[in-house]
Design a protein around this motif. Structure first.
Motif, PDB file in Angstrom:
ATOM      1  N   ALA A  51       0.941  -1.069  -0.026  1.00  0.00           N
ATOM      2  CA  ALA A  51       0.272   0.143   0.265  1.00  0.00           C
ATOM      3  C   ALA A  51       1.282   1.304   0.012  1.00  0.00           C
ATOM      4  N   ASP A  52       2.451   1.150   0.568  1.00  0.00           N
ATOM      5  CA  ASP A  52       2.996   2.198   0.822  1.00  0.00           C
ATOM      6  C   ASP A  52       3.691   2.171  -0.683  1.00  0.00           C
ATOM      7  N   GLY A  53       3.491   1.584  -1.252  1.00  0.00           N
ATOM      8  CA  GLY A  53       4.762   1.534  -2.265  1.00  0.00           C
ATOM      9  C   GLY A  53       6.158   0.521  -2.546  1.00  0.00           C
ATOM     10  N   ALA A  54       6.364   0.755  -1.843  1.00  0.00           N
ATOM     11  CA  ALA A  54       7.578   0.023  -0.871  1.00  0.00           C
ATOM     12  C   ALA A  54       7.846  -1.205  -1.545  1.00  0.00           C
ATOM     13  N   LEU A  55       7.311  -1.632  -2.615  1.00  0.00           N
ATOM     14  CA  LEU A  55       7.298  -3.064  -3.058  1.00  0.00           C
ATOM     15  C   LEU A  55       7.276  -2.959  -4.525  1.00  0.00           C
ATOM     16  N   ASP A  56       7.275  -1.358  -4.811  1.00  0.00           N
ATOM     17  CA  ASP A  56       6.619  -1.385  -6.458  1.00  0.00           C
ATOM     18  C   ASP A  56       8.214  -2.188  -7.076  1.00  0.00           C
ATOM     19  N   GLY A  57       7.778  -2.517  -8.057  1.00  0.00           N
ATOM     20  CA  GLY A  57       8.768  -3.063  -9.253  1.00  0.00           C
ATOM     21  C   GLY A  57       9.721  -4.576  -8.747  1.00  0.00           C
ATOM     22  N   ASP A  58       9.488  -5.359  -7.368  1.00  0.00           N
ATOM     23  CA  ASP A  58       9.843  -6.425  -6.699  1.00  0.00           C
ATOM     24  C   ASP A  58       8.898  -6.988  -6.644  1.00  0.00           C
ATOM     25  N   LEU A  59       7.989  -6.951  -7.565  1.00  0.00           N
ATOM     26  CA  LEU A  59       6.188  -8.756  -7.653  1.00  0.00           C
ATOM     27  C   LEU A  59       6.491  -8.672  -9.001  1.00  0.00           C
ATOM     28  N   SER A  60       6.422 -10.192  -9.306  1.00  0.00           N
ATOM     29  CA  SER A  60       5.199 -10.337 -10.554  1.00  0.00           C
ATOM     30  C   SER A  60       4.089 -10.235 -10.471  1.00  0.00           C
ATOM     31  N   GLU A  61       3.943 -10.367 -11.469  1.00  0.00           N
ATOM     32  CA  GLU A  61       2.504 -10.118 -12.140  1.00  0.00           C
ATOM     33  C   GLU A  61       1.299 -10.895 -11.422  1.00  0.00           C
ATOM     34  N   ASP A  62       1.720 -12.182 -11.040  1.00  0.00           N
ATOM     35  CA  ASP A  62       1.284 -13.011  -9.896  1.00  0.00           C
ATOM     36  C   ASP A  62       0.741 -12.084  -8.612  1.00  0.00           C
ATOM     37  N   GLU A  63       2.126 -11.672  -8.256  1.00  0.00           N
ATOM     38  CA  GLU A  63       2.194 -10.723  -6.710  1.00  0.00           C
ATOM     39  C   GLU A  63       0.713  -9.808  -6.509  1.00  0.00           C
ATOM     40  N   GLN A  64       1.484  -9.033  -7.778  1.00  0.00           N
ATOM     41  CA  GLN A  64       0.465  -7.592  -8.176  1.00  0.00           C
ATOM     42  C   GLN A  64      -0.363  -8.137  -7.602  1.00  0.00           C
ATOM     43  N   GLU A  65      -1.016  -9.220  -8.579  1.00  0.00           N
ATOM     44  CA  GLU A  65      -2.790  -9.341  -8.465  1.00  0.00           C
ATOM     45  C   GLU A  65      -2.889  -9.982  -7.017  1.00  0.00           C
ATOM     46  N   MET A  66      -2.622 -10.544  -6.354  1.00  0.00           N
ATOM     47  CA  MET A  66      -2.901 -10.844  -5.073  1.00  0.00           C
ATOM     48  C   MET A  66      -2.502  -9.751  -3.937  1.00  0.00           C
ATOM     49  N   HIS A  67      -1.281  -9.024  -4.392  1.00  0.00           N
ATOM     50  CA  HIS A  67      -1.578  -7.842  -3.053  1.00  0.00           C
ATOM     51  C   HIS A  67      -2.571  -6.792  -3.440  1.00  0.00           C
ATOM     52  N   ALA A  68      -3.169  -6.659  -4.601  1.00  0.00           N
ATOM     53  CA  ALA A  68      -4.289  -5.840  -5.354  1.00  0.00           C
ATOM     54  C   ALA A  68      -5.969  -6.376  -4.618  1.00  0.00           C
ATOM     55  N   TRP A  69      -5.655  -7.829  -4.617  1.00  0.00           N
ATOM     56  CA  TRP A  69      -7.065  -8.866  -3.744  1.00  0.00           C
ATOM     57  C   TRP A  69      -6.674  -8.087  -2.736  1.00  0.00           C
ATOM     58  N   ILE A  70      -5.478  -8.716  -1.873  1.00  0.00           N
ATOM     59  CA  ILE A  70      -5.454  -7.990  -0.452  1.00  0.00           C
ATOM     60  C   ILE A  70      -5.911  -6.115   0.118  1.00  0.00           C
ATOM     61  N   ALA A  71      -5.189  -5.806  -0.589  1.00  0.00           N
ATOM     62  CA  ALA A  71      -5.701  -4.522  -0.561  1.00  0.00           C
ATOM     63  C   ALA A  71      -7.574  -3.552  -0.968  1.00  0.00           C
ATOM     64  N   ALA A  72      -7.934  -4.672  -1.756  1.00  0.00           N
ATOM     65  CA  ALA A  72      -9.204  -4.626  -1.920  1.00  0.00           C
ATOM     66  C   ALA A  72     -10.146  -4.588  -0.630  1.00  0.00           C
ATOM     67  N   SER A  73      -9.670  -5.435   0.056  1.00  0.00           N
ATOM     68  CA  SER A  73     -11.021  -5.477   1.663  1.00  0.00           C
ATOM     69  C   SER A  73     -10.059  -5.279   3.004  1.00  0.00           C
ATOM     70  N   ALA A  74     -10.717  -5.131   3.505  1.00  0.00           N
ATOM     71  CA  ALA A  74     -10.225  -5.138   5.063  1.00  0.00           C
ATOM     72  C   ALA A  74      -9.745  -6.738   5.582  1.00  0.00           C
ATOM     73  N   ASP A  75     -10.828  -7.588   5.282  1.00  0.00           N
ATOM     74  CA  ASP A  75     -11.019  -8.616   5.603  1.00  0.00           C
ATOM     75  C   ASP A  75      -9.999  -9.724   4.818  1.00  0.00           C
ATOM     76  N   ASN A  76      -9.549  -8.986   3.611  1.00  0.00           N
ATOM     77  CA  ASN A  76      -8.960 -10.315   2.502  1.00  0.00           C
ATOM     78  C   ASN A  76      -7.085  -9.978   3.006  1.00  0.00           C
ATOM     79  N   ALA A  77      -6.818 -10.242   3.779  1.00  0.00           N
ATOM     80  CA  ALA A  77      -5.351 -10.685   4.074  1.00  0.00           C
ATOM     81  C   ALA A  77      -5.778 -12.309   5.736  1.00  0.00           C
ATOM     82  N   HIS A  78      -6.028 -12.123   6.429  1.00  0.00           N
ATOM     83  CA  HIS A  78      -7.560 -12.679   6.478  1.00  0.00           C
ATOM     84  C   HIS A  78      -7.786 -13.700   6.190  1.00  0.00           C
ATOM     85  N   ALA A  79      -8.326 -12.925   4.848  1.00  0.00           N
ATOM     86  CA  ALA A  79      -8.877 -14.128   4.573  1.00  0.00           C
ATOM     87  C   ALA A  79      -7.732 -15.245   3.904  1.00  0.00           C
TER      88      ALA A  79
END
Length: 301
Positions: free
Chosen positions: A130-158
């Protein structure tokens, strides 16, 4: 009237912790408890360590739920009744065989994925994303996963719940090498029992064989544990661990204890603890009723 659900949720199964109980009190373990720069050696009740209040509870679409019961019924109870675990409980670790390879690997993987450390890691990485600290360090799949987590406050726990409840045999299970080892000295564990030993690109303290392999260690009881190795030839073995290797494993649990986000308790009941605390940079302060108090050297009083 519906009984109130227990809020003390163990992320380390109590049936596992009982393998490290004090010889004179089966309900307690000898622990090194971390309080910042202070380490307190004491006895703790097994039901008072390795838990977090309501860690398994959640609310989805306005409905309260919990994986506390399902984890017990679907994972803990079947494994604690398995032939592999019976051999451990009966002190017959030397009889562990190829048929026990997948259960041991699955248990080590489960202990890692359901641990509080894993939840806090997911949350911390999500915050960095969320702070942009991982920009450039993630694969496309990892980017999608983190975007999904960020979409809801519960998704990290899910995501944490999904890992904790995964009962599928991992796709790489047939390629795993499990090396069961028997120690001449008491072994340690912690409230994050599956210990990372090596990863590709990092020099391993256990020698060149491990340098390009992803390796975990799980202590199974006070005198038996297992290396779980990915990236090399598959296999299974059952052998004796040299004393110096056992000492290094015990020291690595002490390193984990000092460096992790959440590991508060190291379970240690062996004659080398004082020497290893000195090795780790701690100084003895005073004796206590059931143990002692140590402080990280170079810190104030």
């Amino acid at each position: 009237m519906t009984a109130e659900r227990p809020k003390r949720h163990h992320y380390v199964p109590q049936f596992y912790l009982r393998r490290f109980a004090c010889p004179d009190d089966t309900k307690k373990v000898r622990v090194v408890e971390r309080h910042g720069d202070i380490l307190a050696i004491d006895r703790k009740s097994i039901d008072r360590i390795g838990y977090e209040d309501a860690i398994h509870d959640y609310v989805a679409d306005g409905v309260a739920g919990s994986i506390e019961g399902p984890i017990n019924h679907m994972i803990e109870t079947p494994f604690s009744n398995s032939p592999a675990w019976r051999k451990i409980v009966e002190g017959a670790g030397t009889s562990l065989a190829e048929t026990d390879k997948i259960p041991i690997y699955g248990f080590a993987r489960h202990l890692q994925r359901r641990n509080l450390e894993t939840l806090r890691f997911i949350e911390a990485e999500s915050a960095r994303f969320a702070d942009g600290a991982l920009d450039g360090d993630l694969s496309e799949d990892e980017q999608e996963m983190h975007a999904w987590i960020a979409a809801s406050a519960d998704n990290a726990h899910a995501l944490f719940r999904e890992g904790a409840m995964d009962t599928n045999i991992p796709e790489d299970a047939d390629a795993i090498n499990v090396m069961v080892c028997h120690s001449p000295i008491p072994l340690r564990t912690s409230t994050n029992p599956t210990l990372m030993i090596s990863a590709p690109g990092h020099q391993s303290i256990f020698g060149a064989f491990f340098n390009d392999l992803r390796t975990w260690w799980l202590t199974l009881d006070r005198y038996c544990g297992a290396f779980i190795i990915a990236g090399g030839p598959p296999g299974f073995s059952n052998s004796t661990l040299p004393p110096d290797a056992a000492r290094m494993i015990n020291q690595q649990y002490l390193v984990q204890h000092g460096n992790s986000m959440t590991v508060r308790y190291l379970l240690a009941n062996d004659p080398y603890l004082d020497d290893d605390l000195v090795w780790a940079g701690y100084g003895f302060e005073r004796s206590t009723t059931h143990g002692a108090r140590w402080r990280k050297l170079g810190t104030g009083r």
